[in-house]
Design a protein around this motif. Sequence first.
Motif, PDB file in Angstrom:
ATOM      1  N   LYS A 158      28.358 -10.797 -64.345  1.00  0.00           N
ATOM      2  CA  LYS A 158      28.456 -11.035 -65.669  1.00  0.00           C
ATOM      3  C   LYS A 158      26.895 -10.632 -66.333  1.00  0.00           C
ATOM      4  N   ALA A 159      25.907 -10.694 -65.458  1.00  0.00           N
ATOM      5  CA  ALA A 159      24.557 -10.498 -65.992  1.00  0.00           C
ATOM      6  C   ALA A 159      24.260  -8.884 -66.340  1.00  0.00           C
ATOM      7  N   ARG A 217      32.364  -4.986 -64.937  1.00  0.00           N
ATOM      8  CA  ARG A 217      32.791  -6.151 -65.670  1.00  0.00           C
ATOM      9  C   ARG A 217      34.198  -6.790 -64.922  1.00  0.00           C
ATOM     10  N   PHE A 218      34.284  -7.827 -65.061  1.00  0.00           N
ATOM     11  CA  PHE A 218      35.721  -8.399 -64.537  1.00  0.00           C
ATOM     12  C   PHE A 218      36.956  -7.976 -65.422  1.00  0.00           C
ATOM     13  N   VAL A 219      37.699  -7.062 -64.865  1.00  0.00           N
ATOM     14  CA  VAL A 219      38.942  -6.709 -65.594  1.00  0.00           C
ATOM     15  C   VAL A 219      40.137  -7.826 -65.323  1.00  0.00           C
ATOM     16  N   GLU A 220      39.696  -8.511 -64.304  1.00  0.00           N
ATOM     17  CA  GLU A 220      40.622  -9.921 -63.957  1.00  0.00           C
ATOM     18  C   GLU A 220      39.618 -10.703 -63.308  1.00  0.00           C
ATOM     19  N   PRO A 221      39.496 -11.755 -64.433  1.00  0.00           N
ATOM     20  CA  PRO A 221      38.601 -13.066 -63.782  1.00  0.00           C
ATOM     21  C   PRO A 221      39.010 -13.422 -62.494  1.00  0.00           C
ATOM     22  N   ALA A 248      29.632 -18.211 -56.902  1.00  0.00           N
ATOM     23  CA  ALA A 248      28.892 -18.362 -58.151  1.00  0.00           C
ATOM     24  C   ALA A 248      27.739 -17.175 -58.205  1.00  0.00           C
ATOM     25  N   PRO A 249      26.783 -17.146 -57.181  1.00  0.00           N
ATOM     26  CA  PRO A 249      25.894 -16.060 -57.320  1.00  0.00           C
ATOM     27  C   PRO A 249      26.382 -14.575 -57.367  1.00  0.00           C
ATOM     28  N   PHE A 250      27.597 -14.458 -57.003  1.00  0.00           N
ATOM     29  CA  PHE A 250      28.065 -12.907 -57.181  1.00  0.00           C
ATOM     30  C   PHE A 250      28.691 -12.923 -58.561  1.00  0.00           C
ATOM     31  N   VAL A 251      29.256 -14.048 -59.055  1.00  0.00           N
ATOM     32  CA  VAL A 251      29.982 -13.985 -60.214  1.00  0.00           C
ATOM     33  C   VAL A 251      28.923 -13.572 -61.288  1.00  0.00           C
ATOM     34  N   LYS A 275      39.203  -8.650 -59.946  1.00  0.00           N
ATOM     35  CA  LYS A 275      38.963  -7.185 -60.066  1.00  0.00           C
ATOM     36  C   LYS A 275      37.671  -6.920 -60.808  1.00  0.00           C
ATOM     37  N   ILE A 276      36.785  -6.011 -60.337  1.00  0.00           N
ATOM     38  CA  ILE A 276      35.886  -5.654 -61.133  1.00  0.00           C
ATOM     39  C   ILE A 276      35.764  -4.298 -61.055  1.00  0.00           C
TER      40      ILE A 276
END
Length: 603
Positions: A370-371, A376-380, A363-366, A303-304
């Motif tokens: 993060k950049a 931000r991820f509130v649930e990784p 990976a590219p979306f994560v 969740k973001i």
Amino acid sequence: MQRRELLKAALALPLLPLAVRTAQALPAGLAGGLRARIRPGQPGWPAPAEWDSLRRAVGGRLLQPVSPFAGCGAGSAACAQALKELSNPFAVGDNPALTQTSGWADAWASQPSAYAVAAESAADVAAAVDFARRHRLRLVVKGGGHSYQGTSDAPDSLLVWTRRMNRVTLHEQFVPQGCAGRAAPMPAVSVQAGAMWIDAYDAVTTRGGRYVQGGGCTTVGVAGLVQSGGFGNFSKNFGTAASNLLEAEVVTADGVVRTVNACKDPELFWGLKGGGGGSLGVVTRLTLRTFELPPFFGAAFGKIKADSPQAYRALVAKAMAFYTDRLFNRHWGEQMSFRDGDTLGISMVFQGLTRQEAEQAWAPFVAWVKARDDCRFVEPLQILAVPAQHFWDAAYFRKHAPGVMVADDRPGAPPHHALWEGDQEQVGWFIHAYQSAWLPASLLRPGQQERLVDALVAASQHWGFALHFNKGLGGGATDAIERTRDTATNPQVLDAFALVISGSGGAPAYPGMPGPGPDLAKARQHAAKVDKAMDALRALAPDAGSYVSESDYFLRDWQQRFWGVNYPRLLRAKRHYDPEGLFFVHHGVGSEGWSEDGFRRAV
């Protein structure tokens, strides 16, 4: 759109010309035959001796269902037990007086039938159908009882309850009857109408090491899902459940038990593949093709949250571009949700990939999230994979991931009976609103993505919704698309990248339950917000179709939305196999010729 305020006009005036045209087009047997159905207390209602004859015909399996909540005011033990079991869909399904949905605001409430045949064979079903036809009774069919539209029950009716017909049989080389030399033998599974998908998955996958395309919720009935079209987690690769139907046993309105397939009664067979349950006959057994299992099934959860409207739009734009580039293919299904105007939820599944391959895809979306410093991820993001044979294996999850699946905790319950923990909130729920629409894959093109993003952001300001990617076959496997083309489902599904769903619901509200009952004012407020969210999304595709099983009870042009160009063909099959209109369900084929409750001819 002020649907509730205009409800009476919406139900009466727009449908009147269609009902008149339909009645004028009906063959003489239908237009001049059954005009009204009989209720208890009216002249013609079967006498006790006649009910006794039906009881003998079905081996004593004639019941008079009574809601366990009917005596709650007296503090009955049945009421207390029913309240205790309201989180257990297996217990709810085992009660012929209850349905998995307790009702819909301003639409319907779950009420038991006057009588029920607890069918154990096709002969039992045929006896019930014959009895209903002779005595002009309202007939209802229930297997899983998950209908959001209230088609699994009706007061003053005779219920055909197929719950006890739950046998599952595997075939190594199946050829439909009458198709020798015309169809190649293939692995398949025959499932009786009362079985749930967890029964099919346990036999086919957990113990059999193969895959059958079914529903995501394990307690949904096999027969109902197939007849509605039927989407599951991996439909982009394996097609709809209806597309994999090889043969069906069905009792038609004349009380005949028929085995239908592409070679025998092909029009009826085609109609059962997505034409909606309860309109053409009572299905008693289905045979579905099975597939080789991939090594792994897996899931991605996260969740973001965005910090501003601008950041949220950027997040949604990135999510849609990422989905188009990396996930718009046969490997990925399930959903992304858009909530509160600032939150993106990820709840997706995959097949045919390893965990490492799935992580590489994301990976590219994560890295992009993060950049940034404004979301931000509130649930990784978690990416998990399990051997595909254990994906519905309750014992495996009890050992390796307790809590992911919730077991039927009643003494003597089959050990494989379990549901996903997230599906518990649907048990007995009372619907405030529920709508769906297919979104075409053309919206993912570079020149259209900006329109899509704008609509997604605008809709999320009104109410939450989700894009169910597995419920659109766009981007999926070619063979899955071609099989689904030969079903009654609206052809829009073939090119849709997702089915968008928005809804709202509350706690169980069965009639007679203790407590204040449903908050109808709140339900109507939520329904109005769902309207606004879906209006923003339908602006992208004004003629978007809707999925039969997950749709608005108040949908006006349901024939076109559910089936599109396939509706005239379905109506011809209805007239041929049910000329008197014995079978009726809300928004089912031919139902425009009847009153809303199915008891009187509309014209």
